[in-house]
Scaffold this motif. Structure first.
Motif, PDB file in Angstrom:
ATOM      1  N   PHE C 162       0.823  -1.199   0.000  1.00  0.00           N
ATOM      2  CA  PHE C 162       0.000   0.000   0.000  1.00  0.00           C
ATOM      3  C   PHE C 162       0.859   1.252   0.000  1.00  0.00           C
ATOM      4  N   LEU C 166       0.511   4.149  -2.685  1.00  0.00           N
ATOM      5  CA  LEU C 166       0.116   5.496  -2.280  1.00  0.00           C
ATOM      6  C   LEU C 166       1.167   6.528  -2.669  1.00  0.00           C
ATOM      7  N   ALA C 173      -0.207  12.693  -8.527  1.00  0.00           N
ATOM      8  CA  ALA C 173      -1.317  13.616  -8.329  1.00  0.00           C
ATOM      9  C   ALA C 173      -0.825  15.023  -8.032  1.00  0.00           C
ATOM     10  N   VAL C 174       0.175  15.145  -7.190  1.00  0.00           N
ATOM     11  CA  VAL C 174       0.657  16.477  -6.813  1.00  0.00           C
ATOM     12  C   VAL C 174       1.371  17.139  -7.987  1.00  0.00           C
ATOM     13  N   TYR C 182       1.266  25.129  -9.526  1.00  0.00           N
ATOM     14  CA  TYR C 182       2.685  25.379  -9.223  1.00  0.00           C
ATOM     15  C   TYR C 182       3.532  25.362 -10.482  1.00  0.00           C
ATOM     16  N   MET C 198       8.537  15.233   1.395  1.00  0.00           N
ATOM     17  CA  MET C 198       7.297  14.674   1.928  1.00  0.00           C
ATOM     18  C   MET C 198       7.285  13.157   1.843  1.00  0.00           C
ATOM     19  N   ARG C 201      10.091  11.436   4.115  1.00  0.00           N
ATOM     20  CA  ARG C 201       9.753  11.453   5.542  1.00  0.00           C
ATOM     21  C   ARG C 201       8.595  10.499   5.837  1.00  0.00           C
ATOM     22  N   TYR C 202       7.734  10.312   4.822  1.00  0.00           N
ATOM     23  CA  TYR C 202       6.638   9.366   5.012  1.00  0.00           C
ATOM     24  C   TYR C 202       7.167   7.940   5.034  1.00  0.00           C
TER      25      TYR C 202
ATOM     26  N   LEU D 166       0.831  23.813  -0.071  1.00  0.00           N
ATOM     27  CA  LEU D 166       1.125  22.485  -0.601  1.00  0.00           C
ATOM     28  C   LEU D 166       0.371  21.409   0.160  1.00  0.00           C
ATOM     29  N   VAL D 167       0.329  21.569   1.446  1.00  0.00           N
ATOM     30  CA  VAL D 167      -0.313  20.564   2.289  1.00  0.00           C
ATOM     31  C   VAL D 167      -1.816  20.477   1.979  1.00  0.00           C
ATOM     32  N   THR D 170      -2.212  18.960  -1.520  1.00  0.00           N
ATOM     33  CA  THR D 170      -1.856  17.542  -1.551  1.00  0.00           C
ATOM     34  C   THR D 170      -2.984  16.695  -0.970  1.00  0.00           C
ATOM     35  N   VAL D 174      -4.987  13.951  -3.215  1.00  0.00           N
ATOM     36  CA  VAL D 174      -4.934  12.515  -2.918  1.00  0.00           C
ATOM     37  C   VAL D 174      -6.327  11.985  -2.575  1.00  0.00           C
ATOM     38  N   LEU D 191      -7.416   5.666   4.298  1.00  0.00           N
ATOM     39  CA  LEU D 191      -6.675   6.633   3.480  1.00  0.00           C
ATOM     40  C   LEU D 191      -6.419   7.909   4.276  1.00  0.00           C
ATOM     41  N   GLU D 194      -3.579   7.412   6.771  1.00  0.00           N
ATOM     42  CA  GLU D 194      -2.274   7.328   6.108  1.00  0.00           C
ATOM     43  C   GLU D 194      -1.836   8.716   5.640  1.00  0.00           C
ATOM     44  N   ASP D 197      -0.540  10.770   8.456  1.00  0.00           N
ATOM     45  CA  ASP D 197       0.867  10.461   8.732  1.00  0.00           C
ATOM     46  C   ASP D 197       1.787  11.223   7.786  1.00  0.00           C
ATOM     47  N   MET D 198       1.455  11.133   6.526  1.00  0.00           N
ATOM     48  CA  MET D 198       2.319  11.760   5.532  1.00  0.00           C
ATOM     49  C   MET D 198       2.453  13.258   5.778  1.00  0.00           C
ATOM     50  N   ILE D 199       1.323  13.902   5.976  1.00  0.00           N
ATOM     51  CA  ILE D 199       1.326  15.353   6.154  1.00  0.00           C
ATOM     52  C   ILE D 199       2.025  15.739   7.464  1.00  0.00           C
ATOM     53  N   ARG D 201       4.275  14.161   9.175  1.00  0.00           N
ATOM     54  CA  ARG D 201       5.718  13.948   9.122  1.00  0.00           C
ATOM     55  C   ARG D 201       6.400  14.974   8.214  1.00  0.00           C
ATOM     56  N   TYR D 202       5.668  15.439   7.248  1.00  0.00           N
ATOM     57  CA  TYR D 202       6.221  16.494   6.381  1.00  0.00           C
ATOM     58  C   TYR D 202       6.328  17.802   7.148  1.00  0.00           C
ATOM     59  N   LEU D 204       6.136  18.395  10.679  1.00  0.00           N
ATOM     60  CA  LEU D 204       6.729  18.486  12.005  1.00  0.00           C
ATOM     61  C   LEU D 204       8.144  17.921  12.074  1.00  0.00           C
TER      62      LEU D 204
END
Lengths: 207, 207, 207, 207
Positions: C162, C166, C173-174, C182, C198, C201-202, D166-167, D170, D174, D191, D194, D197-199, D201-202, D204
């Motif tokens: 997964f 993802l 997508a971005v 952008y 991003m 770090r994920y 961006l956040v 994104t 997604v 989803l 998950e 998590d991605m956001i 970790r990006y 912080l």
DNA sequence: GATGAATGAGTCTTCATTCAT
DNA sequence: GATGAATGAAGACTCATTCAT
């Protein structure tokens, strides 16, 4: 291979205006078909002759095929009506005279729209080959067969079902051929009388 | 309205290979017409089925119309040949039996290429309407008329010219109709026999 | 309508190769799609821009859909190629740097045809044979997943399948969103670098 | 090129019945768009599904574009409302949990009209790109940015404006992609988690 | 306010035919 | 003689939009 196009009417005309439009379209279609033939008739030209926009045409007839079919079905209906309106005659008159009445009636109906029938017969008699066509023929044949049964004593062929069928189709085929080859005789009634002789002598032992 | 396209052959095939090509093209045309109908047959597809390039097709037939006409003329010629090869019969045999011979012959020729004839009759019997067609009919009618003259004593109709014409066209029309409505009877000879009865009884006082 | 002016009396004797024609058509399609959008691109206009007749267009692409699909598939293929040509990198480099290489590559490919991608993404990202799209994605995902397996010790998510899926889809997508939002950052590489952060770090425990 | 059609509502509904009609029309539009897609939805069909005449549709929406835009704006408004109703959360909760709340909320809103969002995203996400859209994004981004400022100490990226932008984009991209590729995970919340998590970790340093 | 018949510019697509190689 | 890529006029059909009732 060409998928069978939709032919069921797209909408049922609810208003007076709409009914007129349908009539006008059918009229125009017959005229254009008569003049340019079945293949040469374009929907755009038909709409123009009808005095409506092409969009309006497609409001009422989803495809060109549907339009053509409506015209063909009208021809069939007119032919069948000859039998229907002469049902009494078929029962009461001697076969010979009944035959004459029917053949004359068919000749008249055909002669009235001679060019349309000629075009249709020569270019597109395969079209509109659906329920309506079979039903029309079947009904007419059934009436003729019933008449043959009633006069069975005088009738020569053994297979009445086949005889009725053959007789109906022969008459139609020859009259339709006449729209090209016997235009004068078709209008004057000469062809009908000659055909009557042929059919009567085929059917009766003592014609 | 589409101008009448040129139909005279672009070149006379002089070499063996060229004759083959023409034959192959006609063959392919008949096949495609039988399967897809006259309107559905495209020159490109015909060329493909024939195994030649579209350019080669146009080497031998200047237009599609010329190609179609060649096919139609061949059908007519086959029909006329029925009369021609039975000329002796027409002269020696009694009218009744001569009729049977002719009708059977026409039925056989038609049944042999049933689908082609059905397509042609239902979709394009107006095509190829040139000298060849009239000439064919005229010749056949003339032969029949001559036979009627010879048997005048037994012939019922007064106008022999019209009778001959009507009889020929009726037979052709019914047989052609049979390619759609009497496929079985057309192949088996039943239709021919029935038609013979009809025609004989129409023509003869004592049939 | 402005036909292309002819330079010689007859047609220009430059017989283009079929392959050339296809390339020219695809080129024109991309250009027209970029300028007018996917819905606004008409086959007639595409043919005109390509400098070929509409018939030629349909010689090579049986429908408009086929043409559009060819363009979409080419975009997908270009994206997949980014993965394919960096397979070695994915295996040898640390995940962080491998990610950067891939993201940068995808950004570059997209930026090269920015307007086409923007149009496609905003108007027709549903088009194109689903199978081909899935296959392309699957291949890319499989490569990423293999890389994750190799670095499993450093990888944070448990479900590698997964995560790989993802990550690939997020990046695409971005970046595609970037073609609208952008444009500057997409061309300059800023977006790619930020996206790399991003994703890395994920994925990594110690990014 | 198609001129930009008028999109301001033709009249402000003042009566109860009128408001109902507008609601019914929007409802029907969403349904038709979901089923046939944005391009496949015709105004006539929408009116039919809504149970009003096409004339009535044009009473309330001057163009098809206006109708589509109303639907799109409603989607945006729903998304923006996720931010608006969670303003307090954004201020009081740690960034990680605030992120989770927002992402979950957006996922829920999207999942509720999954097919509509999928169609819109795949076929017409470029539409409705007017004031409302920018305003919505701007407001959401502003809120996120404010939250980042408040937690600046823990936030990793230097450019907070860009990071917020961006956040937000994104997450939206997604989740929207998920309407096609992660239908199950989108509905179940997997989803969203998950993505959180991605956001997180990006954003912080110590996620 | 509501209706729905009518509009017509604009699309995609076909296929007979040509001509440079 | 043969090839087949290219041509383009022409035709069926769609659908957003208007307006008389």
């Amino acid at each position: 291979m060409p998928r069978r196009p939709r032919t069921s009417p797209r909408r049922t005309p609810r208003q007076r205006r709409a009914e007129d439009t349908v009539a006008v379209l059918l009229e125009a279609t017959e005229r254009v078909m008569s003049e340019r033939g079945f293949a040469g008739a374009t929907t755009n030209h038909i709409a123009e002759v009808a005095g409506v926009s092409i969009g309006t045409l497609y409001h009422y007839f989803p495809t060109k095929e549907a339009l053509v079919e409506a015209v063909v079905h009208r021809m069939w209906r007119d032919e069948l009506e000859v039998f229907a309106t002469r049902a009494a005659v078929l029962e009461s008159l001697p076969l010979e005279q009944a035959t004459r009445e029917l053949v004359r009636g068919l000749a008249e109906v055909t002669a009235r729209k001679m060019d349309l029938y000629r075009r249709w017969y020569g270019e597109a008699s395969n079209l509109g080959q659906l329920g309506v066509g079979l039903e029309m023929t079947d009904q007419a044949v059934a009436m003729v067969r019933a008449a043959l049964e009633r006069s069975r004593a005088r009738v020569r062929p053994n297979d009445l079902a086949f005889a009725a069928d053959l007789v109906v189709k022969t008459v139609l085929a020859v009259i339709r051929t006449g729209t090209r080859d016997y235009r004068e005789e078709l209008s004057s009634g000469v062809l009908a009388d000659e055909l009557t002789d042929m059919i009567a002598r085929y059917l009766l032992v003592d014609a």
